[in-house]
Design a protein around this motif. Structure first.
Motif, PDB file in Angstrom:
ATOM      1  N   LYS A  76      28.318 -46.118 -32.785  1.00 41.10           N
ATOM      2  CA  LYS A  76      28.725 -45.241 -31.683  1.00 41.10           C
ATOM      3  C   LYS A  76      27.498 -44.635 -30.999  1.00 41.10           C
ATOM      4  O   LYS A  76      27.419 -44.594 -29.775  1.00 41.10           O
ATOM      5  N   LEU A  77      26.542 -44.177 -31.793  1.00 41.14           N
ATOM      6  CA  LEU A  77      25.328 -43.607 -31.207  1.00 41.14           C
ATOM      7  C   LEU A  77      24.558 -44.667 -30.429  1.00 41.14           C
ATOM      8  O   LEU A  77      23.982 -44.377 -29.382  1.00 41.14           O
ATOM      9  N   ASN A  78      24.576 -45.883 -30.928  1.00 39.15           N
ATOM     10  CA  ASN A  78      23.856 -46.960 -30.252  1.00 39.15           C
ATOM     11  C   ASN A  78      24.388 -47.200 -28.844  1.00 39.15           C
ATOM     12  O   ASN A  78      23.630 -47.549 -27.938  1.00 39.15           O
ATOM     13  N   GLN A  79      25.671 -46.975 -28.637  1.00 40.25           N
ATOM     14  CA  GLN A  79      26.263 -47.138 -27.310  1.00 40.25           C
ATOM     15  C   GLN A  79      25.695 -46.127 -26.312  1.00 40.25           C
ATOM     16  O   GLN A  79      25.731 -46.357 -25.105  1.00 40.25           O
ATOM     17  N   CYS A  80      25.190 -45.020 -26.823  1.00 35.79           N
ATOM     18  CA  CYS A  80      24.626 -43.962 -25.967  1.00 35.79           C
ATOM     19  C   CYS A  80      23.106 -44.033 -25.881  1.00 35.79           C
ATOM     20  O   CYS A  80      22.482 -43.198 -25.227  1.00 35.79           O
ATOM     21  N   PHE A  81      22.525 -44.992 -26.530  1.00 37.44           N
ATOM     22  CA  PHE A  81      21.063 -45.113 -26.575  1.00 37.44           C
ATOM     23  C   PHE A  81      20.587 -45.806 -25.303  1.00 37.44           C
ATOM     24  O   PHE A  81      20.102 -46.931 -25.313  1.00 37.44           O
ATOM     25  N   THR A  82      20.764 -45.093 -24.181  1.00 35.75           N
ATOM     26  CA  THR A  82      20.450 -45.636 -22.864  1.00 35.75           C
ATOM     27  C   THR A  82      19.665 -44.607 -22.053  1.00 35.75           C
ATOM     28  O   THR A  82      19.571 -43.435 -22.431  1.00 35.75           O
ATOM     29  N   THR A  83      19.164 -45.048 -20.928  1.00 34.98           N
ATOM     30  CA  THR A  83      18.417 -44.144 -20.051  1.00 34.98           C
ATOM     31  C   THR A  83      19.317 -43.084 -19.417  1.00 34.98           C
ATOM     32  O   THR A  83      18.817 -42.134 -18.824  1.00 34.98           O
ATOM     33  N   LYS A  84      20.615 -43.234 -19.558  1.00 30.71           N
ATOM     34  CA  LYS A  84      21.525 -42.188 -19.085  1.00 30.71           C
ATOM     35  C   LYS A  84      21.300 -40.895 -19.873  1.00 30.71           C
ATOM     36  O   LYS A  84      21.471 -39.799 -19.343  1.00 30.71           O
ATOM     37  N   TYR A  85      20.919 -41.031 -21.140  1.00 28.37           N
ATOM     38  CA  TYR A  85      20.730 -39.877 -22.015  1.00 28.37           C
ATOM     39  C   TYR A  85      19.291 -39.680 -22.485  1.00 28.37           C
ATOM     40  O   TYR A  85      18.941 -38.584 -22.913  1.00 28.37           O
ATOM     41  N   PHE A  86      18.481 -40.718 -22.435  1.00 28.21           N
ATOM     42  CA  PHE A  86      17.117 -40.667 -22.966  1.00 28.21           C
ATOM     43  C   PHE A  86      16.102 -40.962 -21.870  1.00 28.21           C
ATOM     44  O   PHE A  86      16.254 -41.930 -21.130  1.00 28.21           O
ATOM     45  N   PHE A 132      12.299 -41.705 -22.032  1.00 27.74           N
ATOM     46  CA  PHE A 132      11.161 -41.912 -22.923  1.00 27.74           C
ATOM     47  C   PHE A 132       9.835 -41.541 -22.273  1.00 27.74           C
ATOM     48  O   PHE A 132       8.877 -41.226 -22.964  1.00 27.74           O
ATOM     49  N   ARG A 133       9.791 -41.543 -20.968  1.00 22.78           N
ATOM     50  CA  ARG A 133       8.566 -41.142 -20.278  1.00 22.78           C
ATOM     51  C   ARG A 133       8.280 -39.665 -20.517  1.00 22.78           C
ATOM     52  O   ARG A 133       7.159 -39.275 -20.822  1.00 22.78           O
ATOM     53  N   THR A 134       9.304 -38.838 -20.405  1.00 20.74           N
ATOM     54  CA  THR A 134       9.130 -37.395 -20.599  1.00 20.74           C
ATOM     55  C   THR A 134       9.481 -36.948 -22.019  1.00 20.74           C
ATOM     56  O   THR A 134       9.371 -35.761 -22.334  1.00 20.74           O
ATOM     57  N   GLU A 135       9.919 -37.908 -22.838  1.00 20.23           N
ATOM     58  CA  GLU A 135      10.309 -37.638 -24.224  1.00 20.23           C
ATOM     59  C   GLU A 135      11.390 -36.566 -24.307  1.00 20.23           C
ATOM     60  O   GLU A 135      11.310 -35.618 -25.087  1.00 20.23           O
ATOM     61  N   THR A 136      12.419 -36.729 -23.481  1.00 17.41           N
ATOM     62  CA  THR A 136      13.524 -35.775 -23.469  1.00 17.41           C
ATOM     63  C   THR A 136      14.852 -36.493 -23.700  1.00 17.41           C
ATOM     64  O   THR A 136      14.980 -37.696 -23.457  1.00 17.41           O
ATOM     65  N   ILE A 137      15.800 -35.707 -24.162  1.00 15.63           N
ATOM     66  CA  ILE A 137      17.162 -36.189 -24.387  1.00 15.63           C
ATOM     67  C   ILE A 137      18.107 -35.249 -23.658  1.00 15.63           C
ATOM     68  O   ILE A 137      17.941 -34.028 -23.711  1.00 15.63           O
ATOM     69  N   LYS A 138      19.092 -35.807 -23.004  1.00 21.43           N
ATOM     70  CA  LYS A 138      20.107 -34.999 -22.317  1.00 21.43           C
ATOM     71  C   LYS A 138      21.178 -34.613 -23.338  1.00 21.43           C
ATOM     72  O   LYS A 138      22.229 -35.238 -23.456  1.00 21.43           O
ATOM     73  N   ILE A 139      20.870 -33.559 -24.073  1.00 20.51           N
ATOM     74  CA  ILE A 139      21.702 -33.143 -25.196  1.00 20.51           C
ATOM     75  C   ILE A 139      23.090 -32.707 -24.740  1.00 20.51           C
ATOM     76  O   ILE A 139      24.100 -33.098 -25.335  1.00 20.51           O
ATOM     77  N   SER A 140      23.164 -31.921 -23.701  1.00 26.34           N
ATOM     78  CA  SER A 140      24.472 -31.449 -23.223  1.00 26.34           C
ATOM     79  C   SER A 140      25.352 -32.622 -22.803  1.00 26.34           C
ATOM     80  O   SER A 140      26.552 -32.643 -23.094  1.00 26.34           O
ATOM     81  N   ALA A 141      24.759 -33.590 -22.150  1.00 24.55           N
ATOM     82  CA  ALA A 141      25.524 -34.764 -21.723  1.00 24.55           C
ATOM     83  C   ALA A 141      26.014 -35.565 -22.930  1.00 24.55           C
ATOM     84  O   ALA A 141      27.150 -36.051 -22.942  1.00 24.55           O
ATOM     85  N   LEU A 142      25.178 -35.692 -23.944  1.00 29.68           N
ATOM     86  CA  LEU A 142      25.596 -36.391 -25.161  1.00 29.68           C
ATOM     87  C   LEU A 142      26.738 -35.652 -25.851  1.00 29.68           C
ATOM     88  O   LEU A 142      27.699 -36.271 -26.323  1.00 29.68           O
ATOM     89  N   LYS A 143      26.644 -34.340 -25.906  1.00 30.82           N
ATOM     90  CA  LYS A 143      27.713 -33.560 -26.537  1.00 30.82           C
ATOM     91  C   LYS A 143      29.020 -33.692 -25.761  1.00 30.82           C
ATOM     92  O   LYS A 143      30.094 -33.796 -26.361  1.00 30.82           O
TER      93      LYS A 143
END
Length: 86
Positions: free
Chosen positions: A10-20, A22-33
């Motif tokens: 399930k997490l792998n389905q979200c392992f995309t640039t929509k949420y991650f 990598f250039r800025t090393e940030t994760i869109k935590i609210s969107a994932l939640k």
């Protein structure tokens, strides 16, 4: 954290640039939640654990491991061990 996102279906389905980002090393935590709002308790726990392993300000209650099957328990323990190994 990356271990869980790469190994958990399930997490792998979200392992995309929509949420991650990598250039800025940030994760869109609210969107994932928000995305996880309809997930099972075990899937939500795995997300919370992954986010905690990324940044400890994202709190996780380890009693949520009670929701996990054997496979996901192993994944969680592996991820924790990887994060805290010397």
């Amino acid at each position: 954290m990356l271990h869980l996102f790469s190994k958990h279906y399930k997490l792998n389905q979200c392992f995309t640039t929509k949420y991650f980002d990598f250039r800025t090393e940030t994760i869109k935590i609210s969107a994932l939640k928000r995305q996880s709002s309809t997930w099972s308790e075990s899937e939500k726990f795995m997300l919370k654990l992954a986010l905690h392993l990324f940044n400890s300000s994202n709190k996780v209650d380890l009693s949520g491991m009670d929701y996990l099957d054997d496979h996901n328990t192993r994944l969680a323990i592996e991820a924790i061990a990887m994060r805290y190994e010397n």
